[in-house]
Design a protein around this motif. Sequence first.
Motif, short mmCIF file in Angstrom:
data_model
loop_
_atom_site.label_atom_id
_atom_site.label_comp_id
_atom_site.label_asym_id
_atom_site.label_seq_id
_atom_site.Cartn_x
_atom_site.Cartn_y
_atom_site.Cartn_z
N GLU A 41 0.82 -1.21 0.00
CA GLU A 41 0.00 0.00 0.00
C GLU A 41 0.85 1.25 0.00
O GLU A 41 0.55 2.24 -0.66
N GLN A 42 1.95 1.17 0.74
CA GLN A 42 2.78 2.36 0.92
C GLN A 42 3.66 2.63 -0.30
O GLN A 42 3.93 3.77 -0.62
N HIS A 43 4.18 1.57 -0.91
CA HIS A 43 5.20 1.77 -1.93
C HIS A 43 4.77 1.40 -3.34
O HIS A 43 5.54 1.49 -4.26
N SER A 44 3.53 0.94 -3.49
CA SER A 44 3.08 0.63 -4.84
C SER A 44 1.60 0.99 -4.95
O SER A 44 0.98 1.37 -3.95
N THR A 45 1.06 0.86 -6.13
CA THR A 45 -0.37 1.12 -6.30
C THR A 45 -1.12 -0.19 -6.11
O THR A 45 -0.50 -1.24 -5.94
N ARG A 46 -2.45 -0.11 -6.15
CA ARG A 46 -3.22 -1.32 -5.90
C ARG A 46 -3.03 -2.34 -7.03
O ARG A 46 -2.87 -3.51 -6.80
N GLU A 47 -3.01 -1.81 -8.27
CA GLU A 47 -2.89 -2.73 -9.40
C GLU A 47 -1.79 -2.32 -10.36
O GLU A 47 -1.32 -1.18 -10.33
N VAL A 48 -1.39 -3.27 -11.18
CA VAL A 48 -0.36 -3.00 -12.17
C VAL A 48 -0.88 -3.50 -13.52
O VAL A 48 -1.46 -4.58 -13.60
N VAL A 49 -0.70 -2.67 -14.55
CA VAL A 49 -1.06 -3.11 -15.90
C VAL A 49 0.23 -3.36 -16.66
O VAL A 49 1.11 -2.49 -16.70
N GLU A 50 0.37 -4.54 -17.21
CA GLU A 50 1.55 -4.87 -18.00
C GLU A 50 1.17 -4.84 -19.48
O GLU A 50 0.31 -5.61 -19.91
#
Lengths: 310, 267
Positions: free
Chosen positions: A227-236
């Motif tokens: 939560e702190q260092h990334s977003t909820r989702e990632v799109v590749e």
Amino acid sequence: MTTAQPLIQARGLVKRFGDFTAVDGIDVEVRPGEAFGFLGPNGAGKSSTMRMVGCISPPSGGELRILGMDPVRDGPAIRARLGVCPQLDNLDPELTVRENLTTYARYFGIPRRVARERAAELLDFVQLTERADSKVEPLSGGMKRRLTIARALVNNPEIVLLDEPTTGLDPQARHLVWERLFRLKQQGVTLVLTTHYMDEAEQLCDRLVVMDGGRIVAEGSPRALIEQHSTREVVELRFAADSQEAFAGKLDGLGERVEVLPDRILLYVADGDAAVAEVTALGLVPASVLVRRSSLEDVFLHLTGRTLVD
Amino acid sequence: MVDVSVAGRVRPALPRVPALAVLAHYLVGYRRTWRAGVFSSFLLPVLTVVGFGFGVGAYVDQGVGGLRYLDWLVPGLIASTAMQVAIGESTWPVLSNFRWIKTYFAQSAAPLRVGDILAGHLAFVLFRAFTSTAAFLLVTALFGAVRSPWAVAVLPVVLLLSLAVAAPTFAFSAWAPSDSYLALLFRFAVIPMTLFAGVFFPVESLPSGLRQLAYATPLWHGVDLCRAATLGVAPQWSVPGHLLYLAAWAIAGWLLARRAFRRELVV
């Protein structure tokens, strides 16, 4: 549990080897009953930290208390209550599986008869009972690892230190080790482990620190770190070869962060499907699209970089 | 599963004599291999007695100082056997415990001190040297090559001699960067000592410079004491002098070995 005295407490802990600083002033607290992880690339200082906690490597600076004692002065008294599973198995290949446990038990002053019963019980726990009287040499890597874990438990330790417990094991063997470690945790044993496998950290650790270059760069539960260092989702997104850079420019401002890799583009976003819709709206047609949840691996690579450490 | 009955009774503590727990580990392993060893410990003395004692001895017409060559030779062979077993057991096994099977590292994670790890392994080496020598003494006594009841004094002497050569060898093996260094030790220390420290012929036959070197070896002091014991005569040097000299090797060797072990294990 939160008010309990920490079992391991480090303040400004430093380890130097000559001019090289392996551990550069870290603060760590491990509480009773938790599974605590040290994550980091090779050379981050994880193993050096573990060796100091295992009371075989005197700190070069800072403060370290284990079970309320001083590791330099009270080394043997602390080690009597620790279990250590080293990175490389150091079982005795000349002895049988059982003898590896019973001879080790004597180092803890455990009487011979109790040691035999304890060995039988532990072999059952790590599913090696059928191999009890076999020599160690012909065992598979996973079996040796389980035997090393059993040996670390021979003294009924309060803290078990595991240095990369599943490195080099095949998936079946890894899952068996995780399952056994999880059971130990359920029984209230405090686990401290190092790993560079993110799935291992997510599976086992209540709390972890990410180390890089001898320092702690992040700390928290796996979920909190994501939560702190990334977003909820990632799109590749994958585009046709060589067109990657051209597309990347058009994606600017999409989501929180855009990372261009040689083979794909990563969009760090709150809502993956919405981001994909935006990409399509821009008139871009990627060769493939994958929407996934952020993982600890994203955090790890973000914090410690993608440069290869050899 | 782990927290059933037995776990509750496992009260980790410090072993009363930690070095004995370490010795026990080596004895458990030895229990598996001792039969092969016993055969050679009896065969070797028989072969040496027949080959050197009767074979070479037949050409040594006047004996040594009026003694039959075999009787003169046997105590020297006893001392050199002790030395060879002690050094042999202190080379590859020690190197392996550091570099290959890493037993010492496993032990140092337990509540043992460096001194316990070292003392336990040294005790096993002494046990090996002692039992090999005792077998040698027994076989040669059956051949009638032991002339005095004082021969039992050989046993404590070989223990001290073994410690005097094993302790510095532990230091050397802990320090050795690779196992090819161990072969050098045999080439430049063990073989020359065996040949020139008074085992096969009196040191007095050597030119003066070499003779001084022979006197400096721990083996010569062991040989002189063993020879005095099996022949029932006074040694060439004073007994306390011999014992002190061997003790000095043992103590210096212990200190060097402990330092070398610390350097490897406490980093």
